[in-house]
Enzyme design. Structure first.
Site, PDB file in Angstrom:
ATOM      1  N   SER A  82       0.835  -1.200   0.000  1.00 52.90           N
ATOM      2  CA  SER A  82       0.000   0.000   0.000  1.00 52.90           C
ATOM      3  C   SER A  82       0.871   1.252   0.000  1.00 52.90           C
ATOM      4  CB  SER A  82      -0.889   0.001   1.245  1.00 52.90           C
ATOM      5  OG  SER A  82      -1.682  -1.149   1.271  1.00 52.90           O
ATOM      6  N   CYS A  83       0.234   2.385  -0.273  1.00 51.15           N
ATOM      7  CA  CYS A  83       0.913   3.674  -0.230  1.00 51.15           C
ATOM      8  C   CYS A  83       1.530   3.881   1.146  1.00 51.15           C
ATOM      9  CB  CYS A  83      -0.062   4.823  -0.443  1.00 51.15           C
ATOM     10  SG  CYS A  83      -0.727   4.899  -2.064  1.00 51.15           S
ATOM     11  N   PRO A  84       2.640   4.531   1.276  1.00 48.73           N
ATOM     12  CA  PRO A  84       3.426   5.171   0.215  1.00 48.73           C
ATOM     13  C   PRO A  84       4.539   4.265  -0.319  1.00 48.73           C
ATOM     14  CG  PRO A  84       4.325   5.808   2.332  1.00 48.73           C
ATOM     15  CD  PRO A  84       3.204   4.814   2.605  1.00 48.73           C
TER      16      PRO A  84
END
Lengths: 75, 403
Positions: free
Chosen positions: A13-15
């Protein structure tokens, strides 16, 4: 398109897709191609944006394949 | 028809426009119901229900009196904002054929999500709201606690980025040499949009049922919840990234969008208040607001999402966010316990007071002060980004920065 290196970041997932991509590009030779696969929806926007603003080039338009995103970035 | 569908579901919406629309709807929701778009208060009540489920007695916990823990989540408007957001986001994820079980390769993410989620949950409730009630819908209510919260969250996220950038936290992916690139599996038959359409129909029927059976408040909350869920999913609205990306790389897209949308929402809200005489929602501003905002900021970066962003990411099938959600519930419940049992209220909150700009300085000055503060935020974002991007070490010398 043939790539010199491939980063499979599916599931991250981000980041982290952005961080990993920029880290990998930093260690590559100029002109080499990095292929990145992600499936975090946020990465479809922020990966290309961040690599371009860090001074790299997209070797090809980002591609959406089902629920996954494919990027080709020139170091 | 097909091209319209592609425009709506084939690509994500512009975050500035999406957030401005969300700001308009949140002002309208306040005008209609007198409450605001918020989620963590309901999370706290859910935490209370979990404690009750396991046989705990929460009737003596002062925090649950404060947030009115009565009845079931399905009988509360705040509950339907949360369920509506989840369902709304799920509907558009499915309509866009974008659901996929996504599991992080780095197993450490699960622990990070749980820890970060717990810190963020604890901090949010200490500060009386997350990125919504203490920020996106708090500023337009002219509640001064949101001003403190913004500064504290800024500092907290800055610290969070320092941690998230360390080697042991971020981990290392496998960099494979050359190709062939892994070929993504393509679905043979696309079924997700049909499931999404079906859920949308059922949900619409539920909303009609609320109105027919004389519960317009629940129906209204269910509608607005779904709208908010659809907007944050389609715009990929991420309050965490607004702060985090600014510190990390100088990216400003989300931060600017939020500031612009709050300005629009503030203007609408002051008009509503001036014309209706409604009372703005004010929370206590105290040391607790600052400490809570800081913890919240730290937690959301560690968890990779705040309580709001977590909701649509969960619906996209990102397994990590189940752990973040669990962490959030643990955090809010821990705060509710610590509130009176461990003296958190007496030490950090009792000295504070409810401060709202409208009674304090009149509606005219309240909106002027708010817009000035937001303009200051915008300017800070621009200047910091210039500074950050200007100092990026360019890998191969001659490359130009294009921002």
């Amino acid at each position: 398109m043939s790539a010199d290196f491939t980063l499979d970041l599916r599931g991250e997932s981000c980041p982290y897709p952005v961080i990993y991509t920029l880290d990998a590009l930093k260690d590559m030779q100029k002109g080499q191609i990095l292929h990145v696969v992600t499936d975090c929806p946020g990465s479809f926007r922020n990966v290309p944006e961040e690599v371009v603003s860090a001074g790299y080039k997209l070797a090809k338009e980002p591609e959406k394949a089902g629920q996954e995103y494919l990027f080709y970035i020139e170091a | 028809m097909k091209t319209l569908y592609n425009r709506v579901f084939g690509q994500y919406w512009n975050p500035v426009m999406t957030l401005v629309v969300a700001g308009i709807f949140s002002a309208a929701y306040f005008g209609l119901t007198g409450t605001v778009w918020a989620v963590t208060g309901e999370f706290t009540r859910l935490g209370g229900h979990v404690v009750e489920f396991f046989g705990g007695d929460v009737s003596g916990w002062a925090y649950f009196d404060l947030v009115h823990l009565e009845g079931s989540s399905f009988a509360r408007s705040d509950g339907w904002i949360v369920w509506g957001m989840l369902i709304g986001a799920l509907i558009t994820v499915l309509l866009a054929n974008n659901f996929k079980i996504r599991k992080p390769q780095q197993k450490r993410r699960y622990v990070q999500g749980l820890i970060g989620g717990a810190i963020a949950g604890f901090g949010a409730r200490l500060a009386m709201g997350c990125n919504l009630a203490a920020f996106f819908t708090g500023v337009p209510q002219f509640s001064f606690h949101s001003w403190i919260f913004i500064v504290a969250t800024g500092i907290g996220t800055f610290m969070g980025v320092k941690v998230a950038k360390t080697k042991w936290w971020k981990g290392k992916p496998k960099l494979m040499k050359g190709g062939p690139a892994p070929v993504p599996k393509r679905e043979k038959r696309i079924v997700q949009p049909y499931v999404g359409g079906l859920i949308a129909l059922l949900y619409a029927a539920l909303i009609v049922w609320f109105f027919v059976t004389g519960r317009p408040l629940l129906g209204t909350a269910a509608i607005f919840g779904a709208i908010f869920g659809i907007l944050i999913e389609r715009g990929q609205i991420c309050f965490t990234s607004a702060f985090r990306d600014l510190w990390l790389t100088g990216r400003t897209l989300m931060a600017k969008a939020i500031v612009i949308a709050m300005a629009v929402s503030s203007l609408l809200t002051i008009l509503i208040i001036a014309n209706t005489g409604m009372t703005p929602i004010t929370q206590v501003a105290s040391i607790g607001t600052f400490v809570g905002g800081f913890l919240f900021g730290l937690g959301i970066v560690l968890a990779s999402s705040c309580e709001t962003g977590m909701m649509y990411r969960l619906m996209e099938g990102q397994v990590l966010y189940l752990f973040v959600f669990a962490g959030n519930l643990i955090g809010v419940t821990a705060l509710a316990f610590a509130w009176d049992h461990l003296g958190v209220y007496n030490v950090l909150v009792a000295g504070g007071e409810k401060l709202n700009l409208i009674p304090a300085m009149g509606p005219g000055w309240a909106i002027i002060a708010t817009l000035t503060m937001l303009a200051g935020c915008y300017l800070f974002i621009v200047i910091y980004s210039k500074h950050k991007r200007g100092t990026l070490i360019l890998p191969k010398g001659e490359k130009q920065i294009v921002s």
